[in-house]
Design a protein around this motif. Structure first.
Motif, PDB file in Angstrom:
ATOM      1  N   ASP A  81      46.545  33.047  30.744  1.00 28.74           N
ATOM      2  CA  ASP A  81      45.651  33.710  29.783  1.00 28.74           C
ATOM      3  C   ASP A  81      45.130  32.749  28.717  1.00 28.74           C
ATOM      4  N   ASP A  82      45.945  31.765  28.338  1.00 30.12           N
ATOM      5  CA  ASP A  82      45.623  30.837  27.251  1.00 30.12           C
ATOM      6  C   ASP A  82      45.184  31.577  25.981  1.00 30.12           C
ATOM      7  N   GLY A  83      45.934  32.615  25.634  1.00 30.15           N
ATOM      8  CA  GLY A  83      45.675  33.318  24.384  1.00 30.15           C
ATOM      9  C   GLY A  83      44.740  34.506  24.500  1.00 30.15           C
ATOM     10  N   GLU A  84      44.062  34.665  25.641  1.00 31.02           N
ATOM     11  CA  GLU A  84      43.166  35.807  25.847  1.00 31.02           C
ATOM     12  C   GLU A  84      43.897  36.808  26.740  1.00 31.02           C
ATOM     13  N   THR A  85      44.605  37.749  26.118  1.00 32.01           N
ATOM     14  CA  THR A  85      45.504  38.648  26.829  1.00 32.01           C
ATOM     15  C   THR A  85      44.830  39.340  28.008  1.00 32.01           C
ATOM     16  N   GLN A  86      45.489  39.275  29.168  1.00 30.89           N
ATOM     17  CA  GLN A  86      45.083  39.900  30.431  1.00 30.89           C
ATOM     18  C   GLN A  86      43.913  39.207  31.120  1.00 30.89           C
ATOM     19  N   ALA A  87      43.317  38.216  30.498  1.00 31.80           N
ATOM     20  CA  ALA A  87      42.144  37.582  31.106  1.00 31.80           C
ATOM     21  C   ALA A  87      42.513  36.818  32.378  1.00 31.80           C
ATOM     22  N   GLY A  88      43.640  36.127  32.371  1.00 36.66           N
ATOM     23  CA  GLY A  88      44.053  35.388  33.557  1.00 36.66           C
ATOM     24  C   GLY A  88      44.333  36.311  34.729  1.00 36.66           C
ATOM     25  N   GLY A  89      44.996  37.444  34.442  1.00 41.47           N
ATOM     26  CA  GLY A  89      45.278  38.408  35.491  1.00 41.47           C
ATOM     27  C   GLY A  89      44.014  38.979  36.104  1.00 41.47           C
ATOM     28  N   ARG A  90      42.988  39.174  35.282  1.00 39.81           N
ATOM     29  CA  ARG A  90      41.716  39.681  35.804  1.00 39.81           C
ATOM     30  C   ARG A  90      41.034  38.648  36.691  1.00 39.81           C
ATOM     31  N   LEU A  91      41.137  37.380  36.322  1.00 38.52           N
ATOM     32  CA  LEU A  91      40.582  36.332  37.184  1.00 38.52           C
ATOM     33  C   LEU A  91      41.304  36.294  38.523  1.00 38.52           C
ATOM     34  N   LEU A  92      42.637  36.399  38.478  1.00 39.58           N
ATOM     35  CA  LEU A  92      43.414  36.392  39.720  1.00 39.58           C
ATOM     36  C   LEU A  92      43.045  37.596  40.582  1.00 39.58           C
ATOM     37  N   HIS A  93      42.834  38.735  39.940  1.00 37.73           N
ATOM     38  CA  HIS A  93      42.447  39.929  40.691  1.00 37.73           C
ATOM     39  C   HIS A  93      41.092  39.727  41.365  1.00 37.73           C
ATOM     40  N   LEU A  94      40.183  39.055  40.699  1.00 36.42           N
ATOM     41  CA  LEU A  94      38.878  38.741  41.298  1.00 36.42           C
ATOM     42  C   LEU A  94      39.067  37.874  42.541  1.00 36.42           C
ATOM     43  N   LEU A  95      39.918  36.850  42.458  1.00 37.82           N
ATOM     44  CA  LEU A  95      40.175  35.991  43.619  1.00 37.82           C
ATOM     45  C   LEU A  95      40.803  36.784  44.755  1.00 37.82           C
ATOM     46  N   GLN A  96      41.692  37.719  44.414  1.00 35.14           N
ATOM     47  CA  GLN A  96      42.336  38.535  45.444  1.00 35.14           C
ATOM     48  C   GLN A  96      41.338  39.456  46.130  1.00 35.14           C
ATOM     49  N   ILE A  97      40.455  40.062  45.353  1.00 36.82           N
ATOM     50  CA  ILE A  97      39.481  40.998  45.910  1.00 36.82           C
ATOM     51  C   ILE A  97      38.567  40.305  46.915  1.00 36.82           C
ATOM     52  N   VAL A  98      38.111  39.093  46.593  1.00 36.16           N
ATOM     53  CA  VAL A  98      37.202  38.383  47.505  1.00 36.16           C
ATOM     54  C   VAL A  98      37.970  37.546  48.526  1.00 36.16           C
ATOM     55  N   ASP A  99      39.315  37.642  48.483  1.00 33.72           N
ATOM     56  CA  ASP A  99      40.178  36.918  49.419  1.00 33.72           C
ATOM     57  C   ASP A  99      39.902  35.409  49.384  1.00 33.72           C
ATOM     58  N   ALA A 100      39.733  34.874  48.172  1.00 34.83           N
ATOM     59  CA  ALA A 100      39.523  33.431  48.012  1.00 34.83           C
ATOM     60  C   ALA A 100      40.830  32.695  48.320  1.00 34.83           C
ATOM     61  N   LYS A 101      40.721  31.587  49.033  1.00 29.72           N
ATOM     62  CA  LYS A 101      41.897  30.822  49.435  1.00 29.72           C
ATOM     63  C   LYS A 101      41.759  29.370  48.992  1.00 29.72           C
ATOM     64  N   ASN A 102      42.880  28.787  48.580  1.00 30.69           N
ATOM     65  CA  ASN A 102      42.935  27.369  48.244  1.00 30.69           C
ATOM     66  C   ASN A 102      41.913  27.004  47.177  1.00 30.69           C
ATOM     67  N   VAL A 103      41.963  27.726  46.069  1.00 33.61           N
ATOM     68  CA  VAL A 103      40.970  27.531  45.022  1.00 33.61           C
ATOM     69  C   VAL A 103      41.586  27.780  43.653  1.00 33.61           C
ATOM     70  N   ILE A 104      41.067  27.083  42.668  1.00 27.31           N
ATOM     71  CA  ILE A 104      41.354  27.377  41.266  1.00 27.31           C
ATOM     72  C   ILE A 104      40.023  27.644  40.572  1.00 27.31           C
ATOM     73  N   VAL A 105      40.001  28.646  39.714  1.00 24.09           N
ATOM     74  CA  VAL A 105      38.836  28.901  38.877  1.00 24.09           C
ATOM     75  C   VAL A 105      39.293  28.908  37.428  1.00 24.09           C
ATOM     76  N   VAL A 106      38.579  28.179  36.601  1.00 25.75           N
ATOM     77  CA  VAL A 106      38.871  28.081  35.167  1.00 25.75           C
ATOM     78  C   VAL A 106      37.650  28.587  34.409  1.00 25.75           C
ATOM     79  N   VAL A 107      37.874  29.428  33.406  1.00 22.64           N
ATOM     80  CA  VAL A 107      36.774  29.872  32.555  1.00 22.64           C
ATOM     81  C   VAL A 107      37.071  29.431  31.125  1.00 22.64           C
ATOM     82  N   THR A 108      36.163  28.633  30.587  1.00 19.69           N
ATOM     83  CA  THR A 108      36.275  28.134  29.220  1.00 19.69           C
ATOM     84  C   THR A 108      35.474  29.045  28.292  1.00 19.69           C
ATOM     85  N   ARG A 109      36.106  29.449  27.185  1.00 14.75           N
ATOM     86  CA  ARG A 109      35.391  30.258  26.199  1.00 14.75           C
ATOM     87  C   ARG A 109      35.422  29.565  24.846  1.00 14.75           C
TER      88      ARG A 109
END
Length: 277
Positions: free
Chosen positions: A212-240
């Motif tokens: 999350d890096d201080g943004e509560t639940q944000a990391g879990g939502r990103l992981l859920h997005l990767l799970q929904i699209v069945d992304a494999k072998n990937v990292i996604v980082v969002v800078t705010r």
């Protein structure tokens, strides 16, 4: 369990909205009714979903199909495909898979109606083979993989930018994050939220985690997005970069959109699975 189901539904709807953009519509928020129009050339299929309180834990969404170009037998075939997909994924979020099942069936129907012109052309060279090279083979385990940077999303002085990379090992997660932190602007951002999924072929399982890096639940939502699209072998980082104005729930929408945009740019989400603006 009811609150857990509601939380999963909210995360799923946010992810689908980020993936499909204006094609995804909220019909009745209070009754949790949604729709999407799936188009291929001139034909289209509209799906309408209603989410029960016990979805996804124990019940599927109810759905309706609107497809003027399909006869009853093809609509029944489509319903059978959706039912089979749910029975293979009981207890999991299913809407993304249903949408893509319909899209693939729609494309197959159109391909059957339009024969490949190359088969009719006697001068076409059938000996030429085109081989696709998976991006996973371009990554070397002991080196930091190539990082793709997405477009910047601006809203009320806050900025959001996605970054993505193909991984072959958990060790590369730290390499990617460390490489991004070499950029002082990124290192001094308010949040650097990330999620990753790595597929283990030997056990057909996933190593996955988020931050999350201080943004509560944000990391879990990103992981859920990767799970929904069945992304494999990937990292996604969002800078705010926080601009001093509270965005409320809109910040999660921008985080998802930034992730979706860079995943599409990196060809991790196929173009047919993302909204084309």
């Amino acid at each position: 369990m009811k609150m857990e189901n509601l939380s999963k539904q909210i995360d799923e709807i946010e992810a689908l909205s980020a993936i499909y953009g204006e094609d995804w519509q909220t019909e009745d928020e209070s009754n949790r009714v949604y729709s999407i129009k799936i188009k291929d050339n001139e034909n289209y299929v509209s799906l309408y979903f209603k989410l029960p309180t016990d979805y996804p834990s124990s019940s599927p969404p109810s759905y309706e199909i609107s497809a003027p170009h399909l006869d009853n037998s093809k609509k029944m075939h489509l319903r059978n495909l959706l039912d089979e997909a749910y029975l293979s994924n009981i207890g999991q979020s299913i809407l993304f898979q249903w949408i893509e099942v319909v899209r693939e069936d729609l494309q197959e129907n159109n391909n059957e109606a339009s024969p490949d012109e190359s088969l009719l052309d006697p001068t076409f060279d059938h000996s030429i083979e085109i081989q696709e090279i998976s991006p996973i083979h371009s990554a070397i385990e002991n080196e930091c993989p190539k990082i793709i940077h997405g477009e910047v999303i601006l809203d009320r002085k806050s900025s959001f930018q996605g970054h993505a990379a193909i991984l072959v090992s958990v060790e590369q997660v730290k390499q990617v994050v460390d490489k991004l932190m070499e950029n002082r602007k990124i290192a001094h951002a308010t949040h650097n939220i990330y999620a990753y999924r790595i597929h283990r072929e030997d056990s057909n399982s996933f190593i996955q985690d988020c931050e999350d890096d201080g943004e509560t639940q944000a990391g879990g939502r990103l992981l859920h997005l990767l799970q929904i699209v069945d992304a494999k072998n990937v990292i996604v980082v969002v800078t705010r970069w926080y601009g001093g104005v509270h965005l409320g729930p809109d910040r999660f929408r921008h985080i998802n959109n930034a992730a979706r945009q860079v995943l599409t740019a990196a060809n991790i989400i196929p173009e047919t699975k993302s909204h084309k603006k």
